[in-house]
Every structure is written in structure tokens, then in C-alpha cells.
Motif scaffolding. Structure first.
Motif, PDB file in Angstrom:
ATOM      1  N   VAL A  95       0.692  -1.180   0.148  1.00  0.00           N
ATOM      2  CA  VAL A  95      -0.041  -0.054  -0.163  1.00  0.00           C
ATOM      3  C   VAL A  95       0.376   1.515   0.027  1.00  0.00           C
ATOM      4  O   VAL A  95       0.608   2.430  -0.976  1.00  0.00           O
ATOM      5  N   SER A  96       2.052   1.397   0.724  1.00  0.00           N
ATOM      6  CA  SER A  96       2.861   2.876   0.578  1.00  0.00           C
ATOM      7  C   SER A  96       3.046   2.693  -0.315  1.00  0.00           C
ATOM      8  O   SER A  96       3.447   3.712  -1.279  1.00  0.00           O
ATOM      9  N   ALA A 156      -4.752   5.618   3.413  1.00  0.00           N
ATOM     10  CA  ALA A 156      -4.240   5.157   2.341  1.00  0.00           C
ATOM     11  C   ALA A 156      -5.986   5.215   1.936  1.00  0.00           C
ATOM     12  O   ALA A 156      -6.125   5.731   0.554  1.00  0.00           O
ATOM     13  N   LEU A 157      -6.320   4.718   2.184  1.00  0.00           N
ATOM     14  CA  LEU A 157      -8.296   4.300   2.059  1.00  0.00           C
ATOM     15  C   LEU A 157      -8.768   5.523   1.996  1.00  0.00           C
ATOM     16  O   LEU A 157      -9.464   5.770   1.275  1.00  0.00           O
ATOM     17  N   LEU A 158      -8.465   6.333   3.281  1.00  0.00           N
ATOM     18  CA  LEU A 158      -9.060   7.385   2.619  1.00  0.00           C
ATOM     19  C   LEU A 158      -8.927   8.876   1.222  1.00  0.00           C
ATOM     20  O   LEU A 158      -9.860   9.466   1.362  1.00  0.00           O
ATOM     21  N   VAL A 213      -3.618  16.726   0.640  1.00  0.00           N
ATOM     22  CA  VAL A 213      -3.532  14.747  -0.241  1.00  0.00           C
ATOM     23  C   VAL A 213      -2.045  14.357   0.610  1.00  0.00           C
ATOM     24  O   VAL A 213      -1.890  13.494   0.548  1.00  0.00           O
ATOM     25  N   LYS A 214      -1.279  15.518  -0.208  1.00  0.00           N
ATOM     26  CA  LYS A 214       0.389  15.155  -0.085  1.00  0.00           C
ATOM     27  C   LYS A 214       0.597  14.889   1.267  1.00  0.00           C
ATOM     28  O   LYS A 214       1.226  14.046   1.652  1.00  0.00           O
ATOM     29  N   ALA A 215       0.364  15.651   2.049  1.00  0.00           N
ATOM     30  CA  ALA A 215       0.976  15.162   3.750  1.00  0.00           C
ATOM     31  C   ALA A 215       0.173  14.123   3.813  1.00  0.00           C
ATOM     32  O   ALA A 215       0.633  13.729   4.895  1.00  0.00           O
ATOM     33  N   ILE A 216      -1.621  14.598   4.164  1.00  0.00           N
ATOM     34  CA  ILE A 216      -1.941  12.984   4.504  1.00  0.00           C
ATOM     35  C   ILE A 216      -1.026  10.951   3.457  1.00  0.00           C
ATOM     36  O   ILE A 216      -1.294  10.642   4.881  1.00  0.00           O
ATOM     37  N   SER A 217      -1.189  11.508   2.316  1.00  0.00           N
ATOM     38  CA  SER A 217      -0.457  10.205   1.657  1.00  0.00           C
ATOM     39  C   SER A 217       1.215  10.325   2.541  1.00  0.00           C
ATOM     40  O   SER A 217       1.715   9.247   2.885  1.00  0.00           O
TER      41      SER A 217
END
Length: 337
Positions: free
Chosen positions: A78-79, A211-213, A238-242
Motif C-alpha cells: 500500500v505504501s 491511504a483508503l481515505l 492530499v500530499k500531506a496525508i499521503s
């Protein structure tokens, strides 16, 4: 929602994956230096007897080992999927972009200079290392002309990863802890700590949920920065959460079993080939395929030089290195999306 071919394939993968996971658990527990019958396995799980050596082997060694393999396979896959989607880089993965090496490097420093850390502290420091490794690679990549192109970024990641590993090995040799440190650079599935395994699960779940979010947002981001902004995507968030997701997943995986290469590179590509480019399908399918993949790689590693153990990283490298070269040849270093 209309059931497309990709949706149908993803559904099939998610439906049948529990069967393969159960099979991996049974085979992994049954075979090793000592074979154990399915009846003994069932007895150990339902009527545990501490005086029975086979029961002890199953509950303290083999069951934690296969669970760790399943979790780490899912975390790394997933990463890698999130990294590839956000960077639009076919070669992005924790092992190539310095994330694994950063984790192992910080764990080495912690082992030498801050001994006696708790399991939670070890995982948190491993996450810090993941962030440092990725930051160094992408930082240097941004300073070099075309440094963020897939092939050049992979080269920078390899160089920085080798540098961090060399420094860690030198520190370990100087302080005479090389034997202790070696387990972080040669995946230690066979000696996984059951207590650390339990503590690591919540951190990994947080990474998976993040990741799902952002799965839908990653799909949009994979179309390119301009398109994403045009569609109203808040790219910075989005980049910060990823990044946080990748740090949680990779940091937990390295803290748990050490460095394992190429899972995060190979599995997202296989998944994308099967289910298409929608990360709402890629991320959950990568998790289950990665889990099963690493579990069976671990099983196979026991028989390459039986009765001696071969590091599982050797098996993943046997698959990953040719795949890596194939990607460079066919994709030509170009971005996807």
C-alpha cells in the motif's frame, strides 16, 4: 455504481483473498525445520498446552511470523501504491526512495545511543527515520536538474540509501553491536517479537485507513498536477496525508521485521495491471495481494537452502530486480498517468 470489468476483478480478489490468507497461515505454520500436522495446529489454537513443544513453537514463533509477513506485505504494498500514485513515478517504492533506509538508520542510532526503548518508541523513531529518508531523497532530487524524474530519483534514492546504510554499519561496528543491527538490514521474520507485533498493528491500521481515505484523491493526483488543480483537488492536503500514510506503514514495517525490498515496487504494478488505474481499487487489492505475496515468499525462503533459513529479502529481490530492470526498459523513465 455500474459493475465494470475492473470492479468485478477487484471484488473477486477481495472475496477470494481470505482463502489464500488462510492457506498461507496453515502452510507457514506447518512447514519449517520441523513439520507440524494440521491436527496439532488446531489443537494448539483451541486447547493450548504449555508443556507441548509443538504448541509453544506454533504460538510463540510460527503464528507471529506469518501474521507479521501478512501485515508487512500489506503495509509495504500500500505504501508503494500511494507513492506511485502521488508522484506519478513508476519506480517509486519505500525501498528505492530511501524510506526503508531512513527507518533502519534511525533504529540503528537508537539501538546504539538510546538502548532500552519501548516498542512504541521504536516504532515512532522508525517513522521519524522514514520521513528523514524520504525527505533527503526528494530534497536532493529537487536540487538536481531533472532530479525528480523516475530514473534519476531512483538513482538518488539508491545512493542515499547506501550512504545511510554504510554510516549505520560503521557506527554499529565501532560500538560492537553489528550482530544486533544486522537483523534490521536482513529481514527477521523468523525472530519477530510477538509483543512488538501487537503494538505495531494499530499504527499500521492508521496508515491503511489514511491511504483508503485519500484513494480517490490519489487517482486524481495521478492524472497530473495541472489536471488535479483544475478539478479542485487540494493537493497540499492530499500530499500531506499521503506522506503520513507512507511514514506510518513503512516505519511500522521496518520496526517490526527490518528492511524488505521490492514488495512496494512490484505489487502495485501487478495490481494496477489487473484492476486498472482507480486507486479506490488499487489500494485495498494491493494490501491483500502484498500480504499473500510476502507470506508465500517467506514460505519459499525456508526451502531454498533447507534446513537453513534464507532471508526473505533474497526471494523478493529475485523477483524485484528483474521487474525493476523491466520497468526501466519499457517505461523509459517516464511518468505514468
Amino acid at each position: 455504481m455500474v459493475m465494470t470489468k475492473n470492479n468485478w476483478l477487484a471484488t473477486m480478489i477481495l472475496v477470494i483473498s481470505p482463502l489464500f490468507i488462510v492457506l498461507a497461515i496453515i502452510v507457514s505454520i506447518s512447514y519449517g525445520a520441523k513439520d507440524i500436522s494440521p491436527f496439532t495446529i488446531w489443537e494448539a489454537l483451541t486447547q493450548f498446552n504449555g508443556n507441548n513443544v509443538d504448541h509453544t513453537i506454533i504460538t510463540t514463533a510460527r503464528l507471529p511470523r506469518v501474521i507479521a509477513a501478512l501485515l508487512v506485505g500489506a503495509f509495504l504494498a500500500v505504501s508503494g501504491a500511494v507513492m506511485q500514485g502521488m508522484t506519478r513515478n513508476y519506480l517509486a517504492s519505500p525501498s528505492i526512495m530511501g524510506v526503508n533506509d531512513g527507518s533502519a538508520f534511525v533504529i540503528t542510532l537508537a539501538t546504539v545511543f538510546i538502548p532500552g526503548l519501548s516498542n512504541v518508541q521504536m516504532i515512532l523513531l522508525s517513522m521519524v527515520g522514514s520521513a528523514i529518508g524520504a525527505g533527503l531523497v526528494f530534497g536532493f532530487g529537487s536540487l538536481v536538474k531533472n532530479g525528480l524524474s523516475p530514473v534519476r530519483l531512483a538513482i538518488i534514492g539508491t545512493v542515499i540509501g547506501t550512504f545511510l546504510s554504510s554510516i549505520a554499519q560503521a557506527i554499529a561496528m565501532y560500538f560492537q553491536v553489528s550482530q544486533t543491527i544486522s537483523v534490521w538490514y536482513n529481514a527477521k521474520l523468523q525472530t519477530v517479537n510477538p509483543d512488538l507485533l501487537l503494538v505495531s498493528i494499530p499504527f499500521g491500521i492508521v496508515g491503511l485507513l489514511l491511504a483508503l481515505l485519500i484513494a480517490k484523491s490519489v487517482t486524481i493526483a495521478s492524472l497530473g498536477e495541472d489536471v488535479a488543480l483544475g478539478l479542485g483537488l487540494r493537493t497540499k492536503w492530499v500530499k500531506a496525508i499521503s506522506i503520513l500514510s507512507v511514514i506510518c506503514l513503512t516505519g511500522t514495517a521496518v520496526a517490526l521485521v527490518g528492511k524488505i525490498a521490492f514488495v512496494g515496487l512490484v505489487i502495485p504494478h501487478i495490481t494496477r495491471f489487473i484492476v486498472g488505474v482507480d486507486y479506490r481499487l488499487i489500494i485495498p487489492c494491493s494490501a491483500v495481494i502484498g500480504a499473500v505475496f510476502l507470506a508465500f515468499c517467506d514460505i519459499f525462503s525456508r526451502f531454498i537452502n533447507y534446513p537453513f533459513e534464507t532471508p526473505v529479502g533474497v526471494v523478493t529481490a529475485m523477483i524485484g530486480i528483474p521487474f525493476f530492470l523491466y520497468l526501466i526498459k519499457t517505461k523509459g523513465g517516464g511518468r505514468h498517468g
